[in-house]
Write a protein that holds these residues in place. Structure first.
Motif, PDB file in Angstrom:
ATOM      1  N   PHE A 197       0.821  -1.209   0.000  1.00  0.00           N
ATOM      2  CA  PHE A 197       0.000   0.000   0.000  1.00  0.00           C
ATOM      3  C   PHE A 197       0.859   1.265   0.000  1.00  0.00           C
ATOM      4  O   PHE A 197       1.910   1.310   0.634  1.00  0.00           O
ATOM      5  N   GLU A 198       0.359   2.260  -0.710  1.00  0.00           N
ATOM      6  CA  GLU A 198       0.906   3.615  -0.597  1.00  0.00           C
ATOM      7  C   GLU A 198      -0.066   4.415   0.262  1.00  0.00           C
ATOM      8  O   GLU A 198      -1.271   4.452  -0.008  1.00  0.00           O
ATOM      9  N   VAL A 199       0.454   5.063   1.298  1.00  0.00           N
ATOM     10  CA  VAL A 199      -0.367   5.865   2.202  1.00  0.00           C
ATOM     11  C   VAL A 199       0.149   7.303   2.161  1.00  0.00           C
ATOM     12  O   VAL A 199       1.342   7.545   2.337  1.00  0.00           O
ATOM     13  N   ILE A 200      -0.748   8.233   1.913  1.00  0.00           N
ATOM     14  CA  ILE A 200      -0.407   9.653   1.883  1.00  0.00           C
ATOM     15  C   ILE A 200      -1.446  10.413   2.692  1.00  0.00           C
ATOM     16  O   ILE A 200      -2.648  10.131   2.593  1.00  0.00           O
ATOM     17  N   TYR A 201      -1.004  11.345   3.509  1.00  0.00           N
ATOM     18  CA  TYR A 201      -1.947  12.229   4.174  1.00  0.00           C
ATOM     19  C   TYR A 201      -1.276  13.540   4.562  1.00  0.00           C
ATOM     20  O   TYR A 201      -0.055  13.620   4.681  1.00  0.00           O
ATOM     21  N   LEU A 202      -2.111  14.580   4.701  1.00  0.00           N
ATOM     22  CA  LEU A 202      -1.661  15.828   5.282  1.00  0.00           C
ATOM     23  C   LEU A 202      -1.759  15.699   6.791  1.00  0.00           C
ATOM     24  O   LEU A 202      -2.657  15.018   7.307  1.00  0.00           O
ATOM     25  N   LEU A 203      -0.852  16.343   7.493  1.00  0.00           N
ATOM     26  CA  LEU A 203      -0.793  16.193   8.940  1.00  0.00           C
ATOM     27  C   LEU A 203      -0.530  17.529   9.599  1.00  0.00           C
ATOM     28  O   LEU A 203       0.421  18.236   9.236  1.00  0.00           O
TER      29      LEU A 203
END
Length: 562
Positions: free
Chosen positions: A260-266
């Motif tokens: 999986f590729e996981v991307i998020y703003l934090l």
């Protein structure tokens, strides 16, 4: 037509550069996608870079739009900070995230210098150096032969150049081109596939746009022979073990890696992000964390996507979370899996909150989440159409302000051989009505007609809180007033959410109706849905009501009447 040159780095130069970079990546997107073999051969580096720059360019245009026509224009600091912020919040994939940090590094230098200080190119030299260094620091385990190598070579070449911004930009571009050509000798997987690094190729395009912005002359691109893109696809697939000539899966970098590729703003402070880096580094690979000043973009490849998101929750407030399962099957998981077949028809919908995203997904739609103040760009809609993986697609923009963006996405998707119909839904409740009558077994034209008819027969309203004093069609409102908008126009100004919503609903039902749809946002009073359902049941005996939780959707309440 030659571009009018910019003599020094001011806000207009930033705007020009972003526009030219977007155009250059648009031309090169297919080629870059085709040579994408590292760190994962998922064929989307060109698309990700394009979407990242599109977000940066949109942010810069928003800054210019805030100034009146005439002589006034933004300061350089405003423009470069907008560019960096836009790239940060819109970054896609590994290369897009690194590009966002490159732009942020440049912005940090340029924002501290006055517009007139850039005539001799000294600030540009420093900006390129900061960009390369900060991008390398953002990657947990830098690898040579990648975009990082190309960025460092560009900075080195710029440092040795004397002259104005055009001279420095051209030196950086030539240094990057030479470094890109050498990447196959630095990374074995590139050599086996017979390609250069995809992220580095994208950076060369961006630097070529910088040269054109300052000199007015387009850089000469290497002619691409007929069939070059398909040939590159075949070579990459062969190395990946996915094509007819394919070898063992382990030949691809990351073949035994995460799924999986996981991307998020934090939103988090520096100390929390340091701890997050250590935790994510232990969970997976391809870790890139970029940003600062409390806002970060996190990218990682993992097997346990939930753990990666939970780590973000412990560090601060993650949002705009995107989780992608790599589409190469056995290349990433070691499991045999047949290739995904293209379905006949799909629905793609823009939705304003997580709650509706879940509702639309359960109904079989591919969703694009639009957060308040962050409407999706046309490239993001095109990507969603591709992700739907269908021969025929119905697009529901669910926002009147997105009509031009959606139309542009439709035109782009059609050039790729996808049959797309745009239904001009202006609210998510109209989209719900259209989705309710969607039948994939019908002929495409008939399905579109039925969905369009259902959407058009649904009146829509929303209840929001006024942010400032303003003239409206219902009179003057003050900041903090509750506004009820019917079909896009302010119809009611009140002080109480529930009372205003009831008045709006009564006005809508005066013209008749059979079904009321309520979508309740997180900030609405908990009892508003129950109160309105009771009111409809008592006052309108033949009308049914259905309520959904919308999550963080901007409006306190969405109302639909069919």
């Amino acid at each position: 037509m030659a571009q009018v040159p910019q003599t020094f780095f001011d806000a207009l130069a930033v705007r020009t550069w972003c526009g030219l970079a977007l155009r250059a990546l648009g031309r090169a997107r297919e080629e870059i996608d085709a040579i994408n073999v590292y760190p994962v051969a998922d064929g989307d580096t060109g698309t990700n870079l394009y979407l990242t720059v599109e977000s940066a360019a949109t942010a810069v245009e928003a800054v210019f739009a805030g100034y009146e026509t005439g002589c006034a224009e933004p300061a350089l600091a405003d423009a470069v900070r907008a560019m960096a912020h836009g790239a940060l919040i819109g970054a896609r994939g590994n290369s897009g995230t690194i590009l966002a940090q490159l732009l942020r590094g440049m912005a940090q230098v340029l924002a501290d210098a006055g517009d007139a200080a850039h005539t001799d190119g000294s600030a540009l030299r420093l900006a390129l150096r900061r960009a390369a260094d900060s991008a390398r620091q953002a990657v947990a385990h830098p690898v040579e032969g990648t975009v990082l190598t190309v960025a460092s070579a560009a900075a080195d070449a710029a440092a040795a150049a004397e002259g104005d911004c055009g001279t420095v930009a051209r030196a950086a571009y030539e240094g990057a081109r030479a470094a890109l050509a050498a990447t196959p000798g630095q990374l074995a997987v590139l050599e086996r596939a017979g390609v250069v690094d995809a992220g580095g190729r994208g950076l060369v395009a961006v630097l070529g746009a910088l040269v054109e912005a300052f000199t007015g002359e387009a850089v000469r691109e290497t002619p691409r022979p007929s069939g070059a893109v398909s040939d590159a696809h075949a070579r990459v697939e062969a190395v990946a073990g996915c094509g007819p000539e394919g070898g063992p899966c382990a030949e691809v970098a990351g073949a035994d890696g995460p799924a999986f590729e996981v991307i998020y703003l934090l939103e988090a402070d520096d100390a929390a992000v340091d701890r997050l880096r250590a935790r994510l580094d232990a969970l997976g690979d391809s870790l890139v964390v970029v940003g600062g000043d409390g806002l970060w973009n996190v990218h990682v490849h993992v097997d346990d996507a939930g753990a990666a998101v939970e780590a973000g929750v412990e560090a601060g407030r993650p949002y705009r979370i995107r989780i992608t399962h790599f589409g190469l099957g056995d290349v990433h998981t070691g499991r045999e899996r047949p290739p995904r077949e293209r379905v006949q028809r799909a629905v793609v919908a823009v939705v304003p909150g997580e709650g509706l995203a879940g509702l639309y997904t359960e109904a079989g739609a591919t969703t694009v989440l639009a957060r308040p103040g962050e409407p999706p760009a046309s490239g993001e809609l095109v990507q969603a159409v591709r992700r739907a993986h269908a021969r025929e697609v119905v697009l529901l923009p669910n926002d009147a302000e997105l009509r031009h963006t959606a139309a542009a996405a439709v035109e782009q998707a059609r050039t790729e051989g996808i049959r797309v119909a745009l239904i001009p839904t202006r609210s998510a409740v109209q989209g719900i009505a259209a989705l309710a009558v969607h039948e994939p077994e019908r002929r495409f034209d008939e399905d579109v007609v039925q969905m369009t008819s259902a959407a058009g027969a649904t009146r829509y309203a929303e209840v929001v809180v006024a942010e400032h004093e303003s003239w409206t069609t219902a009179g003057i409102c003050q900041a903090g007033d509750v506004l009820g908008l019917i079909d896009g126009d302010v119809a009611v100004i009140g002080a109480d959410v529930t009372a205003t919503a009831r008045t709006v609903l009564d006005r809508m039902l005066q013209a008749g109706g059979e079904l009321v749809t309520l979508v309740v946002g997180d900030e609405a009073p908990p009892s508003v849905a129950t109160h309105l359902e009771t009111h409809v049941r008592e006052a309108y005996l033949a009308v049914d009501t259905v309520a959904y939780r919308g999550g963080r959707q901007g409006a306190l309440l969405l109302i639909g009447v069919e």
